[in-house]
Design a protein around this motif. Structure first.
Motif, mmCIF file in Angstrom:
data_model
loop_
_atom_site.group_PDB
_atom_site.id
_atom_site.type_symbol
_atom_site.label_atom_id
_atom_site.label_comp_id
_atom_site.label_asym_id
_atom_site.label_seq_id
_atom_site.Cartn_x
_atom_site.Cartn_y
_atom_site.Cartn_z
ATOM 1 N N TRP A 206 0.852 -1.192 0.000
ATOM 2 C CA TRP A 206 0.000 0.000 0.000
ATOM 3 C C TRP A 206 0.890 1.245 0.000
ATOM 4 C CZ3 TRP A 206 -4.585 0.178 3.987
ATOM 5 C CH2 TRP A 206 -5.288 1.378 3.892
ATOM 6 N N ALA A 207 1.832 1.296 0.936
ATOM 7 C CA ALA A 207 2.736 2.454 1.044
ATOM 8 C C ALA A 207 3.606 2.598 -0.203
ATOM 9 C CB ALA A 207 3.612 2.317 2.290
ATOM 10 N N LEU A 208 4.124 1.501 -0.712
ATOM 11 C CA LEU A 208 4.946 1.549 -1.930
ATOM 12 C C LEU A 208 4.145 2.049 -3.129
ATOM 13 C CD1 LEU A 208 6.943 -1.800 -1.587
ATOM 14 C CD2 LEU A 208 7.902 0.512 -1.566
ATOM 15 N N THR A 209 2.900 1.606 -3.230
ATOM 16 C CA THR A 209 2.042 2.026 -4.341
ATOM 17 C C THR A 209 1.771 3.525 -4.271
ATOM 18 O OG1 THR A 209 1.020 -0.169 -4.418
ATOM 19 C CG2 THR A 209 -0.191 1.633 -5.477
ATOM 20 N N GLU A 210 1.480 4.028 -3.085
ATOM 21 C CA GLU A 210 1.267 5.472 -2.929
ATOM 22 C C GLU A 210 2.511 6.250 -3.320
ATOM 23 O OE1 GLU A 210 -2.053 6.086 0.531
ATOM 24 O OE2 GLU A 210 -0.010 5.652 1.219
ATOM 25 N N ASP A 211 3.665 5.780 -2.872
ATOM 26 C CA ASP A 211 4.919 6.468 -3.187
ATOM 27 C C ASP A 211 5.230 6.421 -4.676
ATOM 28 O OD1 ASP A 211 5.315 7.084 -0.515
ATOM 29 O OD2 ASP A 211 6.748 5.464 -0.164
ATOM 30 N N ARG A 212 5.088 5.267 -5.284
ATOM 31 C CA ARG A 212 5.444 5.128 -6.701
ATOM 32 C C ARG A 212 4.593 6.004 -7.599
ATOM 33 N NH1 ARG A 212 6.722 0.126 -10.639
ATOM 34 N NH2 ARG A 212 6.533 1.344 -12.534
ATOM 35 N N TYR A 213 3.287 6.062 -7.327
ATOM 36 C CA TYR A 213 2.379 6.779 -8.223
ATOM 37 C C TYR A 213 1.978 8.159 -7.708
ATOM 38 C CZ TYR A 213 2.256 2.388 -10.662
ATOM 39 O OH TYR A 213 2.629 1.254 -11.350
ATOM 40 N N GLY A 214 2.478 8.546 -6.547
ATOM 41 C CA GLY A 214 2.147 9.860 -6.002
ATOM 42 C C GLY A 214 0.666 10.011 -5.711
ATOM 43 N N ILE A 215 0.060 8.949 -5.216
ATOM 44 C CA ILE A 215 -1.376 8.955 -4.930
ATOM 45 C C ILE A 215 -1.619 8.694 -3.453
ATOM 46 C CG2 ILE A 215 -2.040 8.192 -7.251
ATOM 47 C CD1 ILE A 215 -2.344 5.334 -6.119
ATOM 48 N N SER A 216 -2.828 8.954 -3.036
ATOM 49 C CA SER A 216 -3.266 8.622 -1.687
ATOM 50 C C SER A 216 -4.386 7.598 -1.816
ATOM 51 C CB SER A 216 -3.764 9.882 -0.981
ATOM 52 O OG SER A 216 -4.243 9.552 0.302
ATOM 53 N N ILE A 217 -4.247 6.503 -1.104
ATOM 54 C CA ILE A 217 -5.260 5.452 -1.140
ATOM 55 C C ILE A 217 -6.002 5.484 0.192
ATOM 56 C CG2 ILE A 217 -5.697 2.980 -1.378
ATOM 57 C CD1 ILE A 217 -2.973 2.883 -2.954
ATOM 58 N N ARG A 218 -7.294 5.758 0.112
ATOM 59 C CA ARG A 218 -8.115 5.857 1.316
ATOM 60 C C ARG A 218 -8.454 4.459 1.836
ATOM 61 N NH1 ARG A 218 -12.520 10.451 -0.651
ATOM 62 N NH2 ARG A 218 -10.953 11.970 -1.321
ATOM 63 N N GLY A 219 -8.229 4.247 3.114
ATOM 64 C CA GLY A 219 -8.572 2.976 3.734
ATOM 65 C C GLY A 219 -9.927 3.062 4.418
ATOM 66 N N TYR A 220 -10.766 2.075 4.167
ATOM 67 C CA TYR A 220 -12.085 2.005 4.790
ATOM 68 C C TYR A 220 -12.122 0.756 5.655
ATOM 69 C CZ TYR A 220 -13.505 5.754 1.762
ATOM 70 O OH TYR A 220 -13.591 6.977 1.137
ATOM 71 N N ALA A 221 -12.221 0.963 6.959
ATOM 72 C CA ALA A 221 -12.189 -0.126 7.929
ATOM 73 C C ALA A 221 -13.599 -0.406 8.447
ATOM 74 C CB ALA A 221 -11.277 0.252 9.091
ATOM 75 N N PRO A 222 -13.809 -1.611 8.956
ATOM 76 C CA PRO A 222 -15.098 -1.914 9.572
ATOM 77 C C PRO A 222 -15.278 -1.100 10.857
ATOM 78 C CG PRO A 222 -13.672 -3.872 9.485
ATOM 79 C CD PRO A 222 -12.891 -2.727 8.963
ATOM 80 N N GLU A 223 -16.511 -0.956 11.259
ATOM 81 C CA GLU A 223 -16.808 -0.269 12.514
ATOM 82 C C GLU A 223 -16.292 -1.117 13.679
ATOM 83 O OE1 GLU A 223 -18.049 2.750 12.768
ATOM 84 O OE2 GLU A 223 -18.403 2.942 10.604
ATOM 85 N N ALA A 224 -15.576 -0.494 14.609
ATOM 86 C CA ALA A 224 -14.975 -1.219 15.727
ATOM 87 C C ALA A 224 -16.017 -2.001 16.528
ATOM 88 C CB ALA A 224 -14.224 -0.249 16.640
ATOM 89 N N ALA A 225 -17.159 -1.390 16.810
ATOM 90 C CA ALA A 225 -18.199 -2.073 17.601
ATOM 91 C C ALA A 225 -18.722 -3.303 16.865
ATOM 92 C CB ALA A 225 -19.339 -1.113 17.913
ATOM 93 N N ASP A 226 -18.830 -3.224 15.546
ATOM 94 C CA ASP A 226 -19.298 -4.368 14.753
ATOM 95 C C ASP A 226 -18.289 -5.520 14.808
ATOM 96 O OD1 ASP A 226 -21.541 -2.893 14.088
ATOM 97 O OD2 ASP A 226 -20.790 -2.376 12.083
ATOM 98 N N ILE A 227 -16.993 -5.190 14.739
ATOM 99 C CA ILE A 227 -15.942 -6.220 14.821
ATOM 100 C C ILE A 227 -15.945 -6.846 16.207
ATOM 101 C CG2 ILE A 227 -13.430 -6.593 14.867
ATOM 102 C CD1 ILE A 227 -14.556 -6.377 12.064
ATOM 103 N N GLU A 228 -16.052 -6.021 17.231
ATOM 104 C CA GLU A 228 -16.071 -6.553 18.594
ATOM 105 C C GLU A 228 -17.240 -7.518 18.791
ATOM 106 O OE1 GLU A 228 -16.118 -3.036 21.009
ATOM 107 O OE2 GLU A 228 -14.065 -2.496 20.433
#
Length: 176
Positions: A84-106
């Motif tokens: 993920w970090a290498l891809t952002e660096d190579r292409y000069g982009i920002s990749i937004r991460g979407y995580a599950p809701e903490a309460a739902d995971i718990e």
């Protein structure tokens, strides 16, 4: 323009089920951008096909016009985060991460255990809904188009996958 890559005659820059050349993909991306009036989101899992799509999006000069997103399920390997970090660096982009809701995971882990998705198809579907589907809906919120790495040659179920199709469930243009 025909939407099924298998249906394009070879004298028109054919795309076979087994080979897609860079010119065809760049043209397809530009066509998709032209046909989609609003925001386009590209969801990447950092797999081989998605990495190639990232390269083609950047090569076509569309990286600033497309939102890059990934679903950070909470179960990704450290190597995925490194890529993920290498891809952002190579292409000069920002990749937004979407995580599950903490309460739902718990709640999911409390009910099923940490590896509950291995118990049955039903527990796997529940895990997928919490870790992938809910974050995906957030990633696509407000989008007019969605670029996916789906290909018609991946499976029988995907054999009829078209380059452009209306996703009626989400109300957006799905670009495969």
């Amino acid at each position: 323009m025909r939407t099924n890559p298998k249906a394009i005659p070879s004298d028109q820059g054919a795309v076979s089920a087994n080979r897609i050349d860079e010119h065809d993909v760049g043209t397809r991306l530009m066509t998709a951008r032209a046909r989609c009036a609003g925001t386009i989101v590209f969801t990447t899992s950092f797999g081989l096909v998605d990495q190639v799509l990232t390269h083609w999006i950047a090569s076509a000069g569309l990286a600033r016009e497309i939102i890059f997103a990934t679903l950070d399920t909470g179960r990704l390997f450290p190597e995925v985060h490194d890529l993920w970090a290498l891809t952002e660096d190579r292409y000069g982009i920002s990749i937004r991460g979407y995580a599950p809701e903490a309460a739902d995971i718990e709640r999911l882990v409390l009910q099923q255990g940490i590896n509950g998705f291995r118990i049955s198809p039903e527990t796997r579907r529940r895990c997928c809904a919490v870790r992938k589907l809910v974050p995906l809906e957030r990633a696509l919120q407000g989008a007019a188009g969605w670029i996916t790495g789906l290909r018609a040659d991946q499976s029988r179920a995907r054999a009829d996958t078209s380059f452009l199709q209306q996703d009626t469930e989400r109300g957006l243009l799905k670009i495969s």
